[in-house]
Design a protein around this motif. Structure first.
Motif, PDB file in Angstrom:
ATOM      1  N   ASP A   1     -75.573  -3.472 -50.806  1.00 48.88           N
ATOM      2  CA  ASP A   1     -75.074  -2.988 -51.882  1.00 48.88           C
ATOM      3  C   ASP A   1     -74.149  -1.793 -51.409  1.00 48.88           C
ATOM      4  OD1 ASP A   1     -77.323  -1.907 -51.103  1.00 48.88           O
ATOM      5  OD2 ASP A   1     -77.804  -0.733 -52.907  1.00 48.88           O
ATOM      6  N   GLN A   2     -74.382  -1.257 -50.202  1.00 46.35           N
ATOM      7  CA  GLN A   2     -73.499  -0.336 -49.724  1.00 46.35           C
ATOM      8  C   GLN A   2     -72.408  -0.433 -48.797  1.00 46.35           C
ATOM      9  OE1 GLN A   2     -76.690   3.006 -48.484  1.00 46.35           O
ATOM     10  NE2 GLN A   2     -77.883   1.563 -49.464  1.00 46.35           N
ATOM     11  N   ARG A   3     -72.331  -1.912 -48.760  1.00 51.01           N
ATOM     12  CA  ARG A   3     -71.296  -2.489 -47.676  1.00 51.01           C
ATOM     13  C   ARG A   3     -69.960  -1.960 -47.946  1.00 51.01           C
ATOM     14  NH1 ARG A   3     -68.983  -7.685 -48.544  1.00 51.01           N
ATOM     15  NH2 ARG A   3     -67.911  -8.494 -46.978  1.00 51.01           N
ATOM     16  N   GLY A   4     -69.358  -1.425 -48.965  1.00 48.31           N
ATOM     17  CA  GLY A   4     -68.003  -1.018 -49.172  1.00 48.31           C
ATOM     18  C   GLY A   4     -67.921   0.132 -48.586  1.00 48.31           C
ATOM     19  N   GLU A   5     -68.885   1.215 -48.676  1.00 43.58           N
ATOM     20  CA  GLU A   5     -69.001   2.373 -47.824  1.00 43.58           C
ATOM     21  C   GLU A   5     -68.724   2.230 -46.323  1.00 43.58           C
ATOM     22  OE1 GLU A   5     -72.231   5.868 -46.914  1.00 43.58           O
ATOM     23  OE2 GLU A   5     -72.445   4.469 -48.586  1.00 43.58           O
ATOM     24  N   ALA A   6     -69.639   1.365 -45.666  1.00 45.91           N
ATOM     25  CA  ALA A   6     -69.870   1.234 -44.176  1.00 45.91           C
ATOM     26  C   ALA A   6     -68.534   0.619 -43.972  1.00 45.91           C
ATOM     27  CB  ALA A   6     -71.018   0.113 -44.143  1.00 45.91           C
ATOM     28  N   LEU A   7     -68.054  -0.315 -44.615  1.00 44.21           N
ATOM     29  CA  LEU A   7     -66.844  -1.020 -44.211  1.00 44.21           C
ATOM     30  C   LEU A   7     -65.447  -0.010 -43.984  1.00 44.21           C
ATOM     31  CD1 LEU A   7     -66.721  -4.597 -45.781  1.00 44.21           C
ATOM     32  CD2 LEU A   7     -66.989  -3.998 -43.391  1.00 44.21           C
TER      33      LEU A   7
END
Length: 333
Positions: free
Chosen positions: A282-288
Motif C-alpha cells: 500500500d506504500q509502494r508509490g512513495e517507495a518508487l
C-alpha cells in the motif's frame, strides 16, 4: 520463440540435496487461451531469486512448487490478449508467470507496470528487489543517521541496494559478501564504507574490525553462522531485519547457528523482525518515487545480471544459489 508453441521449464523432481540441472526439463505445449477475467501474457524477463529454491521445500508465503509442474517464478510480461477489464494488449505486467513463454493469468494476480527504460529495472530496482531493500531497511531496520548498518549477501540483488540506501540515509555501511572481487566492488563502486569476505573464514574478527562501535542495524539475507556473528556484535536496542536465510535453502538444512539468541535479545533489548515485501504494497508509490529520484540523481547504482534464453533458467538459478551473480539476476526470455 515459435509463435504457436509454449516452451516451459518443468520441475521434474524436488531436490533432497543440492539443486542440479537434472531436476528440470524443457517441454513444449500449446499456448493457453485466457478465460474470463484473465489475460494471455508473453513473458519477457524472468526474475531469479533464492526464494525459488525455498518454494521447493514446501509452502512459504506461497504454495509449494510440486514435481512435474511449470517452475514458479515472477516475471515481467506483455499482455497479448485480455478478457479482463483494465488490461489491454501491449500493457506491461508483473506476476507469477512461471518459467515459460506464455501464461494465462487472472488479472487479480497481475500488477500493471509503468513503461520504463530499461525494462529490466522493473525487476530490479523498481521491482521486488528494490522494494524489499527499501521497506526492509527503512521500515523494519529503521536506521538513523550516523548508525552502523551491516548487510549480508551484500553483492546480491537486495543487499547491493540496501547498502546504498543506508549510505544515502547517512549511515556507516558494512557489506558481507563472498570473495575479494565482490568486496572490492562494494567499496570501490557502490560506496560501502567496508566489506567483509565471509569466505576468509574469520567473519567475526573482520566484522569487529570493520564495526568497532558495534552494529545498530543488521539486514539479514543469509541466517546461519553470519547471523550468529552479527548478533554477538549488536548494540543495545539494535534492530535485525530478517529478509531471508539463503544458507539454509539449498541442500540439507544446516543445524548450526545462531546459538545463544534468546539471552542476547533480552540483554541487548534487540528487535528481530521478519517481513515479506507484500506487507508494504500500500506504500509502494512513495517507495518508487524515492527510488526513482535516487537513480536519476546517480545516488543509487543499479547492477543487473541478465542471461539470455529460457533454456538457461535452471543453470542460472543454480549459479545464483552458488553466489555467481552481482546485483539482480534475471533471464531474458
Amino acid at each position: 520463440m515459435n509463435d504457436n508453441i509454449n516452451r516451459q521449464v518443468l520441475l521434474v523432481e524436488k531436490p533432497t540435496g543440492k539443486l542440479a540441472p537434472e531436476h528440470f526439463k524443457m517441454s513444449e505445449g500449446a499456448i493457453p487461451e485466457p478465460a474470463d477475467g484473465e489475460a494471455l501474457v508473453r513473458v519477457r524477463y524472468i526474475s531469479l531469486d533464492a526464494a525459488n529454491r525455498a518454494w521447493m521445500h514446501g509452502a512459504t508465503y506461497r504454495a509449494a512448487v510440486e514435481a512435474n509442474t511449470v517452475m514458479a517464478g515472477g516475471g515481467i510480461a506483455e499482455v497479448i490478449s485480455s478478457k479482463a477489464p483494465g488490461l489491454a494488449p501491449g500493457d506491461l505486467v508483473f506476476g507469477d508467470t512461471g518459467w515459460q513463454d506464455y501464461a494465462a493469468i487472472s488479472a487479480r494476480h497481475l500488477t500493471k507496470m509503468p513503461k520504463v527504460e530499461p525494462m529490466t529495472h522493473l525487476l530490479s530496482v523498481y521491482g521486488i528487489a528494490g522494494l524489499t531493500a527499501y521497506f526492509g531497511l527503512l521500515h523494519v531496520g529503521k536506521p538513523k543517521e550516523g548508525e552502523t548498518v551491516v548487510v549480508s549477501a551484500a553483492a546480491g540483488s537486495v543487499g547491493s541496494l540496501v547498502g546504498q540506501i543506508a549510505g544515502i540515509k547517512g549511515c556507516r555501511v558494512i557489506g558481507i559478501a563472498g570473495g575479494k572481487d565482490k568486496c572490492h566492488w562494494l567499496t570501490s563502486e557502490l560506496g560501502f564504507d567496508a566489506a567483509v569476505d565471509y569466505k576468509d573464514g574469520a567473519t567475526f574478527k573482520a566484522l569487529r574490525a570493520a564495526a568497532p562501535k558495534g552494529i545498530d542495524v543488521y539486514f539479514d539475507n543469509v541466517g546461519g553462522d553470519i547471523l550468529e556473528a552479527c548478533l554477538a556484535q549488536m548494540n543495545n536496542r539494535g534492530r535485525i531485519a530478517c529478509c531471508g536465510a539463503i544458507s539454509q535453502y539449498d541442500g540439507a538444512p544446516s543445524a548450526t547457528g545462531p546459538r545463544g539468541v534468546p539471552g542476547l535479545i533480552v540483554v541487548k533489548r534487540l528487535i528481530m523482525q521478519g517481513f515479506i515485501v507484500m506487507d508494504f504494497m500500500d506504500q509502494r508509490g512513495e517507495a518508487l518515487s524515492d527510488l526513482q529520484s535516487w537513480v536519476a540523481s546517480g545516488k543509487l547504482r543499479v547492477q543487473e545480471d541478465v542471461i539470455n534464453g529460457l533454456e538457461n533458467t535452471p543453470r542460472a538459478l543454480i549459479g545464483l544459489l552458488a553466489g555467481e551473480n552481482r546485483g539482480k539476476r534475471m533471464i531474458k526470455v
